[in-house]
Scaffold this active site. Structure first.
Site, PDB file in Angstrom:
ATOM      1  N   CYS A  80      59.095 -33.874  43.149  1.00 54.80           N
ATOM      2  CA  CYS A  80      58.725 -35.267  42.928  1.00 54.80           C
ATOM      3  C   CYS A  80      58.066 -35.764  44.204  1.00 54.80           C
ATOM      4  O   CYS A  80      58.733 -35.920  45.230  1.00 54.80           O
ATOM      5  CB  CYS A  80      59.951 -36.116  42.578  1.00 54.80           C
ATOM      6  SG  CYS A  80      59.575 -37.868  42.395  1.00 54.80           S
ATOM      7  N   ASN A  82      56.489 -38.740  44.981  1.00 52.17           N
ATOM      8  CA  ASN A  82      56.889 -40.080  45.421  1.00 52.17           C
ATOM      9  C   ASN A  82      58.321 -40.067  45.939  1.00 52.17           C
ATOM     10  O   ASN A  82      58.647 -40.713  46.931  1.00 52.17           O
ATOM     11  CB  ASN A  82      56.766 -41.074  44.267  1.00 52.17           C
ATOM     12  CG  ASN A  82      55.324 -41.339  43.881  1.00 52.17           C
ATOM     13  OD1 ASN A  82      54.435 -41.337  44.723  1.00 52.17           O
ATOM     14  ND2 ASN A  82      55.091 -41.568  42.596  1.00 52.17           N
ATOM     15  N   ASN A 169      55.440 -28.941  39.350  1.00 54.37           N
ATOM     16  CA  ASN A 169      55.630 -29.579  38.049  1.00 54.37           C
ATOM     17  C   ASN A 169      54.370 -29.401  37.218  1.00 54.37           C
ATOM     18  O   ASN A 169      53.250 -29.454  37.750  1.00 54.37           O
ATOM     19  CB  ASN A 169      55.917 -31.079  38.213  1.00 54.37           C
ATOM     20  CG  ASN A 169      57.236 -31.352  38.898  1.00 54.37           C
ATOM     21  OD1 ASN A 169      58.093 -30.489  38.989  1.00 54.37           O
ATOM     22  ND2 ASN A 169      57.417 -32.572  39.381  1.00 54.37           N
ATOM     23  N   ASN A 203      53.784 -33.238  32.096  1.00 55.05           N
ATOM     24  CA  ASN A 203      53.379 -34.576  32.512  1.00 55.05           C
ATOM     25  C   ASN A 203      51.911 -34.766  32.131  1.00 55.05           C
ATOM     26  O   ASN A 203      51.079 -33.908  32.447  1.00 55.05           O
ATOM     27  CB  ASN A 203      53.538 -34.739  34.022  1.00 55.05           C
ATOM     28  CG  ASN A 203      54.955 -34.461  34.486  1.00 55.05           C
ATOM     29  OD1 ASN A 203      55.845 -35.262  34.290  1.00 55.05           O
ATOM     30  ND2 ASN A 203      55.167 -33.297  35.100  1.00 55.05           N
ATOM     31  N   ARG A 222      57.195 -36.308  32.044  1.00 51.69           N
ATOM     32  CA  ARG A 222      58.225 -35.520  31.353  1.00 51.69           C
ATOM     33  C   ARG A 222      59.607 -35.937  31.833  1.00 51.69           C
ATOM     34  O   ARG A 222      59.874 -36.021  33.021  1.00 51.69           O
ATOM     35  CB  ARG A 222      57.992 -34.023  31.646  1.00 51.69           C
ATOM     36  CG  ARG A 222      58.977 -33.082  30.986  1.00 51.69           C
ATOM     37  CD  ARG A 222      58.672 -31.630  31.330  1.00 51.69           C
ATOM     38  NE  ARG A 222      58.837 -31.341  32.748  1.00 51.69           N
ATOM     39  CZ  ARG A 222      58.819 -30.110  33.268  1.00 51.69           C
ATOM     40  NH1 ARG A 222      58.611 -29.065  32.477  1.00 51.69           N
ATOM     41  NH2 ARG A 222      58.972 -29.923  34.565  1.00 51.69           N
ATOM     42  N   CYS A 230      53.283 -41.370  39.473  1.00 52.28           N
ATOM     43  CA  CYS A 230      53.823 -40.007  39.539  1.00 52.28           C
ATOM     44  C   CYS A 230      53.131 -39.306  40.698  1.00 52.28           C
ATOM     45  O   CYS A 230      51.921 -39.063  40.644  1.00 52.28           O
ATOM     46  CB  CYS A 230      53.572 -39.273  38.223  1.00 52.28           C
ATOM     47  SG  CYS A 230      54.072 -37.533  38.257  1.00 52.28           S
ATOM     48  N   THR A 232      53.325 -36.177  42.028  1.00 50.36           N
ATOM     49  CA  THR A 232      52.706 -34.875  41.759  1.00 50.36           C
ATOM     50  C   THR A 232      51.554 -35.025  40.777  1.00 50.36           C
ATOM     51  O   THR A 232      50.573 -34.284  40.840  1.00 50.36           O
ATOM     52  CB  THR A 232      53.739 -33.865  41.235  1.00 50.36           C
ATOM     53  OG1 THR A 232      54.394 -34.399  40.076  1.00 50.36           O
ATOM     54  CG2 THR A 232      54.766 -33.525  42.301  1.00 50.36           C
TER      55      THR A 232
END
Length: 326
Positions: A80, A82, A169, A203, A222, A230, A232
């Site tokens: 992640c 962020n 991801n 995502n 997701r 988001c 990534t």
């Protein structure tokens, strides 16, 4: 008593739990239960969040700690972006370091404190890696494609092209003239239910190109659904932008990525292969509140006796966003 932190990167909201502060760390089952209850806008605290970030020690000398990402639905994400910025700030303040690595499920990623975006708006820069376009790494299944790069997929949306990138991801990206949020939501829901294309979900991001090195990105995430940002997703979209739109990409400059929660900067260094390319994600790491809770209640996901104390940083962040989006 135990203290958790409510934090966000571009209004991508998280709760931070440092397992090293507990007498007995939560089990995986307890973390799942806590994330589902705490992050829910109905049963949670402070309108819930997008996920729970779990911080632990790791016996590697160059890592200040480990980050795990438990989504609001209890599933675990590999990374992640962020969230990594908020964890980096927490670990920087905990250890007194300004540059170090954070262990994630896939890689130990270098991070460092960046210049504040504005007064009382601290920022961190984090590497987003590993990168792959291979179908097996997302995974995806469409015809006999081994990669999906600017590919028309009429089964998704006729007339649009799609690019699939794992960072790590999985992300599906489409550049559009104007983002249709209803259409994005419909596709995101479809590809995160049982489907033959992305069997583990994906995502989904739609992106508008608004000028040289300027994007607007919205993501259906997701395990979360629509999210303000988001990390990534914006990173993967930046890489796709640099590869597919060289006429609007300046490799010497950062990319400004606007999102529903504000903005971030990314820096993309292209290489001959996507895997060898590099992405830096730079943005705010804002702590909005602290939560005080008894450790026994934490193990039971009992949120009836939580004390919430605002930090005052959210007002500064909103002033920053208003200034840069005016």
């Amino acid at each position: 008593m135990t203290t958790l932190i409510k934090a966000h990167g571009s209004e991508n909201q998280f709760f931070l739990l440092d397992q090293t502060t507990l007498t007995t760390p939560l089990t995986d089952a307890e973390l799942t239960q806590l994330a589902i209850r705490l992050c829910s806008p109905v049963t949670g605290v402070d309108n819930g969040a997008d996920g729970l970030l779990v911080i632990s020690d790791i016996p590697e000398p160059d890592c200040a700690g480990q980050m795990r990402v438990i989504n609001a639905d209890g599933s675990e994400a590999k990374m992640c972006g962020n969230g990594l910025r908020t964890v980096s700030r927490y670990l920087a303040e905990k250890t007194g370091q300004t540059a170090f690595k954070v262990a994630t499920l896939e890689a130990n990623l270098p991070v460092h404190q960046a210049p504040s975006l504005a007064e009382n708006v601290p920022a961190f820069s984090v590497q987003i890696a590993p990168i792959s376009l291979a179908a097996a790494d997302l995974p995806f299944h469409y015809q006999d494609l081994t990669t999906m790069v600017d590919e028309p997929v009429p089964e998704f949306i006729p007339g649009q092209t799609f690019t699939a990138i794992a960072v790590p991801n999985p992300h599906l990206i489409s550049f559009v003239d104007h983002i249709d949020a209803a259409q994005l939501g419909k596709l995101g829901e479809r590809l995160n239910a049982a489907n033959p294309y992305f069997t583990e979900g994906v995502n989904v991001s739609f992106a508008e190109i608004r000028g040289t090195n300027t994007l607007f990105v919205q993501t259906y995430e997701r395990g979360v659904g629509f999210t303000n940002a988001c990390g990534t997703g914006m990173s993967a979209t930046s890489l796709a932008f640099a590869q597919l739109h060289p006429d609007q990409f300046d490799a010497q400059q950062d990319i400004t990525v606007f999102n529903p929660g504000g903005l971030v900067k990314t820096h993309v260094t292209l290489a001959q292969s996507a895997a060898a390319s590099q992405i830096q994600l730079i943005g705010n790491a804002t702590f909005t509140a602290t939560l005080t809770i008894a450790e026994a209640d934490l193990h039971q996901a009992n949120l009836q006796n939580v004390t919430l104390t605002p930090t005052g940083e959210e007002a500064a962040y909103q002033e920053f966003v208003a200034a840069v989006t005016a």
